[in-house]
Design a protein around this motif. Structure first.
Motif, mmCIF file in Angstrom:
data_model
loop_
_atom_site.group_PDB
_atom_site.id
_atom_site.type_symbol
_atom_site.label_atom_id
_atom_site.label_comp_id
_atom_site.label_asym_id
_atom_site.label_seq_id
_atom_site.Cartn_x
_atom_site.Cartn_y
_atom_site.Cartn_z
ATOM 1 N N THR A 60 -1.354 0.291 -13.658
ATOM 2 C CA THR A 60 -1.344 -0.321 -12.340
ATOM 3 C C THR A 60 0.083 -0.763 -12.060
ATOM 4 O O THR A 60 0.878 -0.926 -12.988
ATOM 5 C CB THR A 60 -2.286 -1.539 -12.247
ATOM 6 O OG1 THR A 60 -2.218 -2.089 -10.921
ATOM 7 C CG2 THR A 60 -1.888 -2.640 -13.219
ATOM 8 N N TYR A 61 0.434 -0.922 -10.818
ATOM 9 C CA TYR A 61 1.663 -1.601 -10.470
ATOM 10 C C TYR A 61 1.572 -2.029 -9.023
ATOM 11 O O TYR A 61 0.814 -1.459 -8.246
ATOM 12 C CB TYR A 61 2.910 -0.740 -10.703
ATOM 13 C CG TYR A 61 3.038 0.509 -9.861
ATOM 14 C CD1 TYR A 61 2.382 1.687 -10.230
ATOM 15 C CD2 TYR A 61 3.825 0.523 -8.718
ATOM 16 C CE1 TYR A 61 2.513 2.831 -9.472
ATOM 17 C CE2 TYR A 61 3.960 1.675 -7.947
ATOM 18 C CZ TYR A 61 3.293 2.826 -8.334
ATOM 19 O OH TYR A 61 3.417 3.962 -7.573
ATOM 20 N N GLY A 62 2.336 -3.014 -8.695
ATOM 21 C CA GLY A 62 2.342 -3.476 -7.318
ATOM 22 C C GLY A 62 2.648 -4.953 -7.238
ATOM 23 O O GLY A 62 2.652 -5.669 -8.248
ATOM 24 N N TRP A 63 2.926 -5.383 -6.009
ATOM 25 C CA TRP A 63 3.275 -6.780 -5.774
ATOM 26 C C TRP A 63 2.004 -7.607 -5.651
ATOM 27 O O TRP A 63 1.215 -7.396 -4.736
ATOM 28 C CB TRP A 63 4.105 -6.896 -4.490
ATOM 29 C CG TRP A 63 5.409 -6.175 -4.577
ATOM 30 C CD1 TRP A 63 5.675 -4.912 -4.138
ATOM 31 C CD2 TRP A 63 6.633 -6.675 -5.149
ATOM 32 N NE1 TRP A 63 6.998 -4.588 -4.409
ATOM 33 C CE2 TRP A 63 7.604 -5.650 -5.021
ATOM 34 C CE3 TRP A 63 6.999 -7.886 -5.749
ATOM 35 C CZ2 TRP A 63 8.918 -5.798 -5.477
ATOM 36 C CZ3 TRP A 63 8.298 -8.029 -6.195
ATOM 37 C CH2 TRP A 63 9.237 -6.996 -6.064
ATOM 38 N N THR A 64 1.811 -8.517 -6.572
ATOM 39 C CA THR A 64 0.653 -9.400 -6.452
ATOM 40 C C THR A 64 0.939 -10.484 -5.410
ATOM 41 O O THR A 64 0.028 -11.049 -4.832
ATOM 42 C CB THR A 64 0.318 -10.065 -7.792
ATOM 43 O OG1 THR A 64 1.470 -10.794 -8.225
ATOM 44 C CG2 THR A 64 -0.035 -9.011 -8.831
ATOM 45 N N HIS A 65 2.218 -10.772 -5.200
ATOM 46 C CA HIS A 65 2.661 -11.719 -4.181
ATOM 47 C C HIS A 65 3.957 -11.173 -3.581
ATOM 48 O O HIS A 65 4.762 -10.599 -4.305
ATOM 49 C CB HIS A 65 3.021 -13.079 -4.791
ATOM 50 C CG HIS A 65 1.915 -13.711 -5.553
ATOM 51 N ND1 HIS A 65 1.538 -13.280 -6.799
ATOM 52 C CD2 HIS A 65 1.107 -14.754 -5.246
ATOM 53 C CE1 HIS A 65 0.533 -14.031 -7.229
ATOM 54 N NE2 HIS A 65 0.253 -14.933 -6.305
ATOM 55 N N HIS A 66 4.128 -11.364 -2.305
ATOM 56 C CA HIS A 66 5.423 -11.044 -1.689
ATOM 57 C C HIS A 66 5.403 -11.666 -0.302
ATOM 58 O O HIS A 66 4.433 -11.479 0.430
ATOM 59 C CB HIS A 66 5.625 -9.529 -1.586
ATOM 60 C CG HIS A 66 7.063 -9.119 -1.428
ATOM 61 N ND1 HIS A 66 7.849 -9.564 -0.382
ATOM 62 C CD2 HIS A 66 7.869 -8.332 -2.193
ATOM 63 C CE1 HIS A 66 9.075 -9.052 -0.518
ATOM 64 N NE2 HIS A 66 9.117 -8.308 -1.606
ATOM 65 N N ASN A 67 6.429 -12.395 0.054
ATOM 66 C CA ASN A 67 6.394 -13.012 1.385
ATOM 67 C C ASN A 67 7.240 -12.258 2.406
ATOM 68 O O ASN A 67 7.391 -12.708 3.536
ATOM 69 C CB ASN A 67 6.768 -14.502 1.321
ATOM 70 C CG ASN A 67 8.218 -14.716 0.917
ATOM 71 O OD1 ASN A 67 9.028 -13.784 0.894
ATOM 72 N ND2 ASN A 67 8.566 -15.954 0.598
ATOM 73 N N GLY A 68 7.776 -11.105 2.025
ATOM 74 C CA GLY A 68 8.546 -10.306 2.973
ATOM 75 C C GLY A 68 9.958 -10.824 3.179
ATOM 76 O O GLY A 68 10.746 -10.194 3.874
ATOM 77 N N ARG A 69 10.258 -11.965 2.576
ATOM 78 C CA ARG A 69 11.577 -12.565 2.823
ATOM 79 C C ARG A 69 12.343 -12.888 1.546
ATOM 80 O O ARG A 69 13.293 -12.206 1.206
ATOM 81 C CB ARG A 69 11.419 -13.850 3.626
ATOM 82 C CG ARG A 69 11.060 -13.571 5.046
ATOM 83 C CD ARG A 69 10.995 -14.824 5.877
ATOM 84 N NE ARG A 69 10.822 -14.451 7.274
ATOM 85 C CZ ARG A 69 11.821 -14.236 8.109
ATOM 86 N NH1 ARG A 69 13.070 -14.405 7.732
ATOM 87 N NH2 ARG A 69 11.580 -13.864 9.354
ATOM 88 N N ASP A 70 11.877 -13.901 0.839
ATOM 89 C CA ASP A 70 12.725 -14.348 -0.267
ATOM 90 C C ASP A 70 11.983 -14.514 -1.586
ATOM 91 O O ASP A 70 12.493 -15.130 -2.506
ATOM 92 C CB ASP A 70 13.439 -15.658 0.102
ATOM 93 C CG ASP A 70 12.460 -16.759 0.470
ATOM 94 O OD1 ASP A 70 11.239 -16.548 0.327
ATOM 95 O OD2 ASP A 70 12.923 -17.828 0.899
ATOM 96 N N TYR A 71 10.790 -13.971 -1.664
ATOM 97 C CA TYR A 71 10.057 -14.105 -2.916
ATOM 98 C C TYR A 71 9.053 -12.969 -3.087
ATOM 99 O O TYR A 71 8.387 -12.570 -2.124
ATOM 100 C CB TYR A 71 9.300 -15.440 -2.947
ATOM 101 C CG TYR A 71 8.292 -15.521 -4.066
ATOM 102 C CD1 TYR A 71 8.721 -15.598 -5.393
ATOM 103 C CD2 TYR A 71 6.928 -15.465 -3.805
ATOM 104 C CE1 TYR A 71 7.791 -15.628 -6.434
ATOM 105 C CE2 TYR A 71 6.007 -15.504 -4.839
ATOM 106 C CZ TYR A 71 6.432 -15.582 -6.147
ATOM 107 O OH TYR A 71 5.535 -15.599 -7.161
ATOM 108 N N GLY A 72 8.958 -12.475 -4.313
ATOM 109 C CA GLY A 72 7.939 -11.483 -4.623
ATOM 110 C C GLY A 72 7.704 -11.431 -6.124
ATOM 111 O O GLY A 72 8.620 -11.690 -6.917
ATOM 112 N N HIS A 73 6.469 -11.133 -6.496
ATOM 113 C CA HIS A 73 6.144 -11.010 -7.917
ATOM 114 C C HIS A 73 5.371 -9.712 -8.112
ATOM 115 O O HIS A 73 4.329 -9.504 -7.492
ATOM 116 C CB HIS A 73 5.296 -12.202 -8.361
ATOM 117 C CG HIS A 73 4.894 -12.143 -9.804
ATOM 118 N ND1 HIS A 73 5.765 -12.449 -10.829
ATOM 119 C CD2 HIS A 73 3.726 -11.788 -10.382
ATOM 120 C CE1 HIS A 73 5.130 -12.285 -11.992
ATOM 121 N NE2 HIS A 73 3.904 -11.890 -11.739
ATOM 122 N N GLN A 74 5.900 -8.850 -8.961
ATOM 123 C CA GLN A 74 5.284 -7.550 -9.176
ATOM 124 C C GLN A 74 4.893 -7.381 -10.639
ATOM 125 O O GLN A 74 5.625 -7.809 -11.531
ATOM 126 C CB GLN A 74 6.286 -6.451 -8.790
ATOM 127 C CG GLN A 74 5.716 -5.049 -8.914
ATOM 128 C CD GLN A 74 6.698 -3.948 -8.517
ATOM 129 O OE1 GLN A 74 6.321 -2.991 -7.879
ATOM 130 N NE2 GLN A 74 7.958 -4.079 -8.896
#
Ligand code: 6A9
Length: 779
Positions: A86-100
């Motif tokens: 699997t892979y992908g962003w479990t969180h991402h705000n489109g701006r300044d934070y993301g967790h993949q």
């Protein structure tokens, strides 16, 4: 280019930009807005990559060595063949934070991205990515090293300097540094307490999309010569790409930090770097994650009746859609119109160089912009961050040419092009794609009416629409003139091939529903029901926008009139309703007596070949085209059927009947009763919109079911029941597939509900989030 008598190059109209001020020049897209979106994970086609929203950016990216069938393989560009679990962003705000999270065999990589702007920072601020590698295995078993490769490249070709950090000296963590006009001096640091070995290699090339090959070649040479898996620690002269190999044992963590600013006070850079690594980074990441969760809860009202697994999927849907936003720059290749007398050496004309900020449908398969997909993406995104949405829509509208045409598929730049088979590259100026951007604009106007926007946002939307209006008009007029049919209020999708004998039913790519069956013999007599409904919808939306902008003049009234004409129930029924079937259909030159059969083709001096060709055993006639499926439901989606009409009952029958459209996993695209149900179109084209379940259409149908369950009428209760069951089925199936496979899929199988087509398709399949949140247009 033609040379006119004055010897000035004449630019073909088809590649002449629409002559009006660009949306992206609006002041709302400058200043802080622009800077805040400068750096981002805008390279969705790679597993992890950061670039700026500028044509020739500094890029960074991550690769690692994986193993398939006992052989090393470089992970870099998202590819199915890598077989990540699997892979992908479990969180991402489109701006300044993301967790993949990326799971590769038995080890798990996570990439956590964070941006931070301080007063000393250069334009766009600083950013960091924390890369962690973990494994479920016991540490003794993990004797192998993990090899990560982090690179930095200058797309413009400017040289990058090697820092002292590669010498493995703990105090000096600078991997690379340089200077650019946009951000000033910059440094790339590595922060890591874990034992690691670093090697590097430098390249000078503008073919950055071939970087995986360069790295593999370098490693291969080293392996052959010295029997070790290490980059060469050498570089081309003035390299514009530096690749750093970080080798370490699992578990392992590294923080890569980018700091910039021309001030020249290295100490401040050092300080800023420290604050974006270690514990300080940990707490900043945690804080961002909490903010994401809070905002998510505020934006999307996901009821507690849904299970925790569904909630995980709902966040991943949003995270992946936002994490899949890319920035592209380049020139589309346009087919010269058949009628065009422009003579070019090559068989295409280049569109003007343009930028596109867009959410991509699928990172591994379709990592580029698609016009009608975008409307669906924005249904989600505007609810999360309306400024990102306006920015994306603005980019699309700026791609309009002087005729009012917007190319459907945007293949901009060498990287994007490298992913597309030749036959899909050219864009045809005669061809449309559904104007789904109106779906978003209508939603926004609806929210304005309900007073759901803050005053500043409302104001910005109105400034945006004010400037967009002339383009939206041109777009509408382009459709209304170029796609109109023979008789008044009729339309047909142009671009169907009426000469082919290879397709069972010639495709209608422009409709977005590719192989959905239409009249067997494409002609100008066709009337496409879905296009008529899109036009009604667009006219209605233009009418509301005119009202909102207080343009209640002739133009505004005209749109109102067109919308009214196109929604005239009697006229709609006269043109498209089949009273014996009780269903809405396309109209055209059609016969049901077609099938594919093998034919032997003799070839002089060679073996004959077998070919699948279409046989027609009855003369086609002008008639309604009897295929029940998504197209038949467009009047229902458009809410054009009066709530008390018996036709509404018929529509609900078609929807809820297992022998037509109903399955336990969502509504299939084509009824089981259709003669082309699950039929291949050619030897190589399996059924696509001839049975499988698609989320975008299910969302629109669900939205209408919700509508009819709320307005008075004899079928209100039925609509409510069907709504509830369909919603449950869709959610249950997508969640189940996500849990079983780790992915959201392009479409779902109508028999068992299995995810099919492109996997990691986080474009419109993400609409499952709005379905969970029951967020529909309710104006
Ligand atoms: C093929 C193959 C590595 C098809 O989501 C994008 C579009 C939709 O707009 C359309 O409605 N998809 C749907 O029917 C995917 C189209 C891909 C075309 C290019 C390239 C590359 O394989």
């Amino acid at each position: 280019y033609l040379i006119n008598p004055a010897e000035e190059p004449v630019i073909p109209r088809v590649v002449t930009p629409f002559p009006a001020p660009k949306l992206m020049e609006l002041s709302m897209f400058q200043g802080e807005h622009k800077e805040s979106l400068y750096w981002g994970t805008y390279r969705p086609h790679v597993y992890f990559g950061v670039r700026a929203r500028t044509p020739l950016s500094l890029l960074t990216g991550l690769m690692w060595l994986g193993v398939n069938d006992g052989r090393y393989s470089m992970r870099h560009v998202c590819q199915n063949s890598d077989e990540l679990k699997t892979y992908g962003w479990t969180h991402h705000n489109g701006r300044d934070y993301g967790h993949q999270v990326l799971v590769d065999q038995e080890f798990t990589l996570t990439t956590s991205f964070l941006k931070y702007k301080e007063k000393d920072s250069g334009y766009g601020g600083d950013w960091a990515v924390r890369i962690e590698a973990q494994s479920d295995k016991h540490s003794e078993e993990m004797s192998e090293l993990v090899h990560l490769f982090f690179y930095v490249a200058d797309e413009g070709g400017a040289a990058i300097d090697l820092g002292g950090g590669v010498m493995n000296i703990r105090d000096d963590s600078i991997l690379a540094f340089g200077s650019r006009d946009d951000v000033g001096n910059w440094q790339l640091h590595l922060g890591s307490k874990d034992d690691r070995e670093i090697h590097y290699s430098g390249f000078k090339t503008l073919h950055i999309h071939n970087l995986s090959d360069l790295v593999i070649a370098n490693l291969g040479t080293q392996a052959r010569k010295f029997n070790r898996l290490q980059l060469s620690d050498t570089s081309d002269h003035s390299p514009n790409i530096l690749v750093f190999q970080i080798s370490a044992r699992i578990p392992f963590r590294a923080d890569v930090v980018f700091v910039s600013g021309s001030s020249g006070h290295n100490s401040r850079m050092e300080e800023r770097f420290r604050s974006l690594t270690g514990n300080s980074l940990t707490s900043r990441l945690n804080e961002k994650k909490n903010q994401f969760d809070d905002k998510f809860a505020r934006c999307f009202n996901i009821s507690d009746e849904l299970n925790p697994e569904a909630k995980v999927v709902s966040k991943a849907a949003l995270g992946n859609l936002l994490g899949g936003i890319g920035y592209f720059y380049g020139q589309s290749k346009i087919s010269p119109l058949p009628s065009s007398n422009v003579k070019l050496g090559d068989n295409f004309i280049s569109y003007w160089p343009a930028e596109l900020y867009t959410a991509v449908p699928s990172r591994p398969f379709f990592p580029r912009g698609f016009l009608w997909d975008e409307g669906f993406h924005q249904l989600l995104i505007w609810r999360w961050d309306v400024h990102i949405s306006l920015d994306i829509i603005g980019h699309w509208l700026d791609l309009m040419n002087i005729e009012g045409w917007i190319p459907r598929e945007q293949i901009l730049g060498a990287e994007a092009l490298s992913k597309v088979p030749a036959e899909f590259v050219l864009q045809y100026p005669s061809n449309a794609n559904p104007p789904t951007l109106f779906l978003v604009l209508r939603d926004m106007m609806c929210s304005i009416k309900k007073n759901q926007f803050a005053a500043t946002e409302r104001n910005e939307i109105s400034i945006f629409l004010d400037r967009a209006f002339i383009r939206l008009e041109a777009w509408f007029n382009w459709f209304n003139t170029t796609q109109s049919g023979k008789i008044a209020s009729s339309y047909f999708w142009h671009g169907r091939d009426n000469t082919t004998i290879k397709e069972l039913n010639p495709k209608t790519l422009s409709s977005g529903l590719d192989d959905y069956p239409r009249a067997s013999h494409p002609s100008e007599d066709e009337r496409h029901l879905d296009l008529r409904c899109w036009m009604q919808f667009a006219a209605d939306c233009m009418h509301s926008i005119s009202k909102f902008l207080e343009k209640e003049n002739e133009i505004g009234k005209e749109y109102g009139l067109t919308a009214k004409q196109l929604s005239d129930f009697d006229h709609l029924n006269k043109m498209h309703f089949d009273f014996t079937h009780g269903a809405y259909f396309d109209y055209g030159n059609h016969t049901e007596q077609v099938h594919l059969s093998w034919r032997l083709i003799e070839r002089a001096g060679e073996y004959p070949i077998r070919e699948l060709v279409r046989e027609v055993s009855e003369k086609p006639v002008l008639r309604l085209v009897p295929h029940v499926g998504y197209v038949s439901l467009f009047p229902f989606m458009g809410r054009l059927i009066p709530p008390d009409s018996w036709i509404l009952e018929k529509q609900l029958d078609l929807i809820s009947n297992g022998s037509t459209l109903w399955t336990n996993f969502g509504l299939r695209s084509l009824a089981k009763t259709s003669s082309l149900y699950m039929k291949r179109n050619t030897e190589h084209d399996p059924p696509y919109w001839r049975g499988p379940i698609w989320m975008n259409m299910n969302y629109l149908i669900l939205s209408s079911l919700n509508h009819y369950s709320k307005v008075d009428g004899p079928y209100r209760e039925t609509a409510k029941t069907v709504y509830t069951d369909l919603r449950d089925n869709l959610i249950r199936n997508v969640v189940r597939n996500y849990n079983q496979t780790g992915y959201l899929w392009e479409h779902y199988d109508q028999k068992k509900g299995k995810g099919k087509g492109a996997r990691l398709f986080t474009g419109w399949t993400s609409l499952v989030l709005l379905i969970m949140a029951e967020a529909y247009n309710e104006c």
